[in-house]
Design an enzyme around this catalytic site. Sequence first.
Site, PDB file in Angstrom:
ATOM      1  NE  ARG A   1      -3.104   3.028   0.433  1.00 12.26           N
ATOM      2  CZ  ARG A   1      -2.484   4.176   0.132  1.00 12.26           C
ATOM      3  NH1 ARG A   1      -1.247   4.176  -0.318  1.00 12.26           N
ATOM      4  NH2 ARG A   1      -3.095   5.331   0.303  1.00 12.26           N
TER       5      ARG A   1
ATOM      6  CB  ILE B   1      -3.737   7.011   8.524  1.00 10.90           C
ATOM      7  CG1 ILE B   1      -3.806   8.285   9.377  1.00 10.90           C
ATOM      8  CG2 ILE B   1      -4.877   6.057   8.910  1.00 10.90           C
ATOM      9  CD1 ILE B   1      -5.077   9.097   9.183  1.00 10.90           C
ATOM     10  N   PRO B   2      -1.208   4.280   7.954  1.00 11.32           N
ATOM     11  CG  PRO B   2       0.847   3.384   8.537  1.00 11.32           C
ATOM     12  CD  PRO B   2      -0.232   4.302   9.028  1.00 11.32           C
ATOM     13  CG  HIS B   3      -5.133   2.762   4.686  1.00 11.50           C
ATOM     14  ND1 HIS B   3      -4.435   3.949   4.748  1.00 11.50           N
ATOM     15  CD2 HIS B   3      -5.665   2.723   3.454  1.00 11.50           C
ATOM     16  CE1 HIS B   3      -4.556   4.594   3.595  1.00 11.50           C
ATOM     17  NE2 HIS B   3      -5.305   3.862   2.784  1.00 11.50           N
ATOM     18  CB  CYS B   4      -3.227  -2.857   3.683  1.00 14.75           C
ATOM     19  SG  CYS B   4      -2.770  -3.908   5.075  1.00 14.75           S
TER      20      CYS B   4
END
Length: 154
Positions: A52, A66-69
Site C-alpha cells: 500500500r 495512517i497506514p492501511h490495507c
Amino acid sequence: MIRLETILTPGRSHVSVPGVSKESVLQQISEIAATDLPGQDAHSIFESLMAREKLGSTGFGNGIAIPHCRLSGSKEPISVLCHLQTPVDFDSLDGAPVDLIFVLLVPEAATEQHLELLRQIAAMLDKAEIRDRLRHATTSNGLYQIVIDAQSGH
C-alpha cells in the site's frame, strides 16, 4: 456504523515505540497486529502494508501516518496506534517526519467500512489538541483512552 473504539484495544496502543525507519516501524506494528488476527502472520501483514505504501505514502502531514490495507482472510477490522520515541521519515506530503501512526487493517471486502474508519481516524487526528494529547500520553492505556475520549467528544 462501526466506531474506532470497537477496533482499537489498550493492547494495540503503544507509547515509546522505537523508530528507526518506516519499514522497521511497520514491521513492529505487523507483529503487534498478528497476535490479534487469527490466520494472519506478521510477514503477510507487513507485505500488505508495504504494498500500500508503494502506491503512495500514507503520511498525511503534521507528524501523522495512517497506514492501511486490506487483508484476505481477515474477518473484522482492527487498528494499532503507536507513538514513536523518535520520528521517522514516512515520505509525508509535508516532508515532516512521523511520530504518530494509526494503522487500519480491514477485511478484503470492507470497502464502505474501510472508508468510514479512515474518515474517523483522519478527522480525529486533524485536531491539533488531540495530536498533542496523544504525543503526551505516557502509557498505552492513556493513549487508548485519548482515542476513546475523542470519539465520545471529551
